[in-house]
Scaffold this motif. Structure first.
Motif, PDB file in Angstrom:
ATOM      1  N   TRP A  16     -11.626   0.115   1.016  1.00  0.00           N
ATOM      2  CA  TRP A  16     -11.816   0.969   2.336  1.00  0.00           C
ATOM      3  C   TRP A  16     -10.713   1.822   2.661  1.00  0.00           C
ATOM      4  CZ3 TRP A  16     -15.998   1.571   5.236  1.00  0.00           C
ATOM      5  CH2 TRP A  16     -16.975   0.419   5.053  1.00  0.00           C
ATOM      6  N   SER A  17      -9.519   1.611   2.068  1.00  0.00           N
ATOM      7  CA  SER A  17      -8.534   2.378   2.645  1.00  0.00           C
ATOM      8  C   SER A  17      -8.962   4.021   2.235  1.00  0.00           C
ATOM      9  CB  SER A  17      -7.158   2.281   1.985  1.00  0.00           C
ATOM     10  OG  SER A  17      -6.245   3.251   2.456  1.00  0.00           O
ATOM     11  N   ARG A  18      -8.854   4.649   3.216  1.00  0.00           N
ATOM     12  CA  ARG A  18      -9.036   6.328   3.175  1.00  0.00           C
ATOM     13  C   ARG A  18      -7.721   6.897   3.131  1.00  0.00           C
ATOM     14  NH1 ARG A  18     -14.360   6.742   4.623  1.00  0.00           N
ATOM     15  NH2 ARG A  18     -15.213   5.205   5.907  1.00  0.00           N
ATOM     16  N   CYS A  19      -6.526   6.599   3.461  1.00  0.00           N
ATOM     17  CA  CYS A  19      -5.520   7.166   3.392  1.00  0.00           C
ATOM     18  C   CYS A  19      -4.276   6.765   2.338  1.00  0.00           C
ATOM     19  CB  CYS A  19      -4.535   7.123   4.865  1.00  0.00           C
ATOM     20  SG  CYS A  19      -5.740   7.779   6.035  1.00  0.00           S
ATOM     21  N   ALA A  20      -4.466   5.436   1.794  1.00  0.00           N
ATOM     22  CA  ALA A  20      -3.367   4.957   0.898  1.00  0.00           C
ATOM     23  C   ALA A  20      -3.411   5.573  -0.495  1.00  0.00           C
ATOM     24  CB  ALA A  20      -3.602   3.537   0.827  1.00  0.00           C
ATOM     25  N   PRO A  66      -3.194  -8.873   7.345  1.00  0.00           N
ATOM     26  CA  PRO A  66      -2.103  -9.166   7.672  1.00  0.00           C
ATOM     27  C   PRO A  66      -0.997  -8.261   7.487  1.00  0.00           C
ATOM     28  CG  PRO A  66      -2.575 -10.587   5.894  1.00  0.00           C
ATOM     29  CD  PRO A  66      -3.736  -9.594   6.307  1.00  0.00           C
ATOM     30  N   ILE A  67      -0.337  -7.613   8.215  1.00  0.00           N
ATOM     31  CA  ILE A  67       0.661  -6.552   7.887  1.00  0.00           C
ATOM     32  C   ILE A  67       2.072  -6.958   8.074  1.00  0.00           C
ATOM     33  CG2 ILE A  67       1.576  -4.055   8.629  1.00  0.00           C
ATOM     34  CD1 ILE A  67      -1.280  -3.594   9.833  1.00  0.00           C
ATOM     35  N   GLY A  68       2.856  -6.634   6.973  1.00  0.00           N
ATOM     36  CA  GLY A  68       4.342  -7.010   7.126  1.00  0.00           C
ATOM     37  C   GLY A  68       5.026  -5.749   7.518  1.00  0.00           C
ATOM     38  N   GLU A  69       5.920  -5.503   6.670  1.00  0.00           N
ATOM     39  CA  GLU A  69       6.954  -4.267   7.025  1.00  0.00           C
ATOM     40  C   GLU A  69       6.229  -3.008   6.849  1.00  0.00           C
ATOM     41  OE1 GLU A  69      11.312  -2.177   5.758  1.00  0.00           O
ATOM     42  OE2 GLU A  69      10.498  -4.177   4.780  1.00  0.00           O
ATOM     43  N   VAL A  70       6.411  -1.742   7.868  1.00  0.00           N
ATOM     44  CA  VAL A  70       6.043  -0.785   7.720  1.00  0.00           C
ATOM     45  C   VAL A  70       7.227   0.318   7.357  1.00  0.00           C
ATOM     46  CG1 VAL A  70       4.303   1.207   8.615  1.00  0.00           C
ATOM     47  CG2 VAL A  70       3.984  -1.168   9.015  1.00  0.00           C
ATOM     48  N   SER A  71       7.182   1.092   6.320  1.00  0.00           N
ATOM     49  CA  SER A  71       8.198   1.476   5.912  1.00  0.00           C
ATOM     50  C   SER A  71       7.842   3.063   5.604  1.00  0.00           C
ATOM     51  CB  SER A  71       9.130   1.165   4.473  1.00  0.00           C
ATOM     52  OG  SER A  71       8.128   1.181   3.506  1.00  0.00           O
ATOM     53  N   ALA A 107       0.982  -1.133   0.052  1.00  0.00           N
ATOM     54  CA  ALA A 107      -0.033  -0.045   0.041  1.00  0.00           C
ATOM     55  C   ALA A 107       0.870   1.097  -0.051  1.00  0.00           C
ATOM     56  CB  ALA A 107      -0.839   0.011   1.230  1.00  0.00           C
ATOM     57  N   VAL A 108       1.044   1.893  -1.035  1.00  0.00           N
ATOM     58  CA  VAL A 108       1.783   3.122  -1.249  1.00  0.00           C
ATOM     59  C   VAL A 108       0.987   4.304  -0.625  1.00  0.00           C
ATOM     60  CG1 VAL A 108       2.811   4.589  -2.621  1.00  0.00           C
ATOM     61  CG2 VAL A 108       2.534   2.113  -3.347  1.00  0.00           C
ATOM     62  N   CYS A 109       1.877   5.012   0.073  1.00  0.00           N
ATOM     63  CA  CYS A 109       1.185   6.409   0.568  1.00  0.00           C
ATOM     64  C   CYS A 109       1.896   7.535   0.733  1.00  0.00           C
ATOM     65  CB  CYS A 109       0.775   5.997   2.119  1.00  0.00           C
ATOM     66  SG  CYS A 109       2.029   5.676   3.024  1.00  0.00           S
ATOM     67  N   ALA A 110       1.347   8.661   0.931  1.00  0.00           N
ATOM     68  CA  ALA A 110       2.043   9.821   1.038  1.00  0.00           C
ATOM     69  C   ALA A 110       3.119  10.149   2.130  1.00  0.00           C
ATOM     70  CB  ALA A 110       1.271  11.070   1.172  1.00  0.00           C
ATOM     71  N   PRO A 111       4.112  10.883   2.205  1.00  0.00           N
ATOM     72  CA  PRO A 111       4.920  11.079   3.382  1.00  0.00           C
ATOM     73  C   PRO A 111       4.210  11.186   4.572  1.00  0.00           C
ATOM     74  CG  PRO A 111       5.860  12.191   1.520  1.00  0.00           C
ATOM     75  CD  PRO A 111       4.381  11.885   1.175  1.00  0.00           C
ATOM     76  N   GLY A 112       4.739  10.524   5.542  1.00  0.00           N
ATOM     77  CA  GLY A 112       4.063  10.523   6.923  1.00  0.00           C
ATOM     78  C   GLY A 112       2.804   9.596   7.118  1.00  0.00           C
ATOM     79  N   PHE A 113       2.221   9.102   5.939  1.00  0.00           N
ATOM     80  CA  PHE A 113       0.843   8.460   6.110  1.00  0.00           C
ATOM     81  C   PHE A 113       1.278   6.891   6.435  1.00  0.00           C
ATOM     82  CE2 PHE A 113      -2.751  10.859   4.369  1.00  0.00           C
ATOM     83  CZ  PHE A 113      -2.248  11.936   4.451  1.00  0.00           C
ATOM     84  N   VAL A 123      -2.214   4.231   7.264  1.00  0.00           N
ATOM     85  CA  VAL A 123      -2.362   3.227   6.354  1.00  0.00           C
ATOM     86  C   VAL A 123      -2.334   1.859   7.199  1.00  0.00           C
ATOM     87  CG1 VAL A 123      -1.919   1.978   4.621  1.00  0.00           C
ATOM     88  CG2 VAL A 123      -1.713   4.547   4.590  1.00  0.00           C
ATOM     89  N   ALA A 124      -1.076   1.556   7.877  1.00  0.00           N
ATOM     90  CA  ALA A 124      -0.803   0.501   8.972  1.00  0.00           C
ATOM     91  C   ALA A 124      -2.182   0.394  10.066  1.00  0.00           C
ATOM     92  CB  ALA A 124       0.162   0.462   9.724  1.00  0.00           C
TER      93      ALA A 124
END
Length: 395
Positions: free
Chosen positions: A57-61, A33-38, A13-19, A23-24
């Motif tokens: 459903w994602s509001r932020c990705a 199931p979440i893996g790495e959060v970068s 899930a690609v997101c804006a800086p700081g997001f 998203v996680a």
């Protein structure tokens, strides 16, 4: 021949800086199931139903991509051979239109146009009459007007990762915003502001600089538990093996969750008549017009206390870089502080401003950063008063 998908796919899930933390948190709330959060986003291992659910459903990705292949390549011959073995038919039907986006970092193959050309040869060789439209150079919206499948190629230290975009148009395109005012705010950024503050639809919300209404509309959608992607399509729905019945079931489940009303006052105000017209038109398309109070008026006429002794003032106020050409806005920010203090100690402020805080200091309030990101290419931060603190003037 179309090669079958595995039971689960590697998604990102690609997101804006700081997001990424926002998203996680969304993914956790969906039970994914979440893996790495970068810094760039969140990696996940998803079934196809879960992949559709995340897009819906994602509001932020910003978008969700799915890995097709990963391999080492230090020369173009190796790249071209490997690209020919990628299971393109999983995401491309015969005659499909394709865009290729390439980024290269610390790799022997650093010429993005040349990399895109080799990958395009692999696509055309594997998928009958596929049409590669060209090398997509950036992540703006201009190249998304035509229906085409985006392929994302990333080189990092000679490792090439090839992914397919499952979203299509960027996820901030909910399908309802056609009318815009000055300096429009992306829907994902408005949703991120609501999540970062956070606002949980338990107290009134006021935006006195509403523009085209994005913050208030996103608030109403959240309050009514309306999936942000319910009114749009996604690229993965056009993939050859798309589970149509599963996607329909996810949409139907989302429709069943919609609440009849927001259940809390959401007030949008702006002194510009054109902005008010745009906000009303957008709210009607989003299906939340009846959940909002949209009115033309000056900031100084905003009466928070009339809505109760608790609430949130969340806004994207004007600042010189965006709309005012360097005009002196200090008086406007001072009045904003006065309006909040008049509301009483139960009212909390959140506002999106440049990080230099020159204007924010005019509010004479104690503010802390709740989110740091970018808006229209400019660095910004969401400054907020502490929850439960008094909005008295800072010393």
């Amino acid at each position: 021949m179309t090669s079958p998908w595995p039971e689960r796919v590697d998604a990102f899930a690609v997101c804006a800086p700081g997001f990424a933390p926002l998203v996680a948190a969304e993914c956790e709330a969906m039970g994914l199931p979440i893996g790495e959060v970068s810094a760039a986003g969140v990696s996940l291992s998803l079934t196809f139903a879960e992949l559709f659910r995340l897009n819906l459903w994602s509001r932020c990705a910003s978008r969700v991509i799915v890995r097709l292949a990963s391999f080492e390549a230090r020369d173009f011959a190796t790249l071209e051979k490997a690209a020919a073995r990628v299971p393109w038919a999983r995401v491309l039907a015969p005659g499909a239109s394709v865009r290729v986006r390439v980024t290269c970092k610390k790799s022997r193959l650093y010429h993005s146009d040349a990399v895109a050309q080799r990958v395009a040869r692999g696509i055309v060789g594997a998928v009958t009459t596929a049409q590669v439209l060209g090398h997509a150079r950036d992540d703006d919206d201009d190249d998304e007007e035509q229906p085409s499948q985006l392929i994302v190629v990333r080189f990092d230290h000679d490792r090439c990762t090839i992914s397919a975009d499952s979203s299509g148009a960027l996820l901030h395109r909910r399908g309802w915003r056609l009318a815009v005012a000055k300096a429009p705010l992306r829907e994902t950024l408005a949703a991120g502001m609501l999540a970062a503050l956070p606002w949980r639809a338990d107290v009134p919300l006021v935006d006195p600089f509403c523009g085209s209404g994005t913050i208030g509309i996103e608030a109403a959608l959240r309050a009514r538990d309306m999936a942000p992607g319910l009114g749009r399509a996604f690229a993965l729905e056009q993939w050859p093996q798309a589970p149509v019945a599963a996607h329909a079931a996810e949409r139907e489940a989302a429709r069943a969750r919609v609440k009849p009303s927001a259940g809390v006052p959401i007030v949008l105000r702006d002194r510009d008549a054109g902005a008010i017209d745009a906000a009303r038109a957008n709210a009607a398309r989003a299906g939340v017009l009846d959940d909002l109070v949209i009115e033309q008026g000056a900031l100084s006429d905003t009466d928070l206390a009339a809505l109760g002794d608790r609430g949130v003032l969340l806004t994207n106020p004007p600042y010189g870089q965006r709309v005012s050409g360097g005009a002196d806005l200090r008086g406007l920010y001072a009045r904003l502080g006065d309006v909040l203090r008049a509301g009483g100690r139960g009212w909390r402020l959140g506002m999106l401003v440049p990080p230099d805080r020159a204007l924010a200091g005019q509010l004479r309030l104690t503010l802390e950063p709740a989110l740091r990101t970018a808006n229209g290419g400019l660095p910004v931060e969401l400054l907020a008063t502490k929850a439960g603190s008094s909005p008295r003037a800072s010393s």
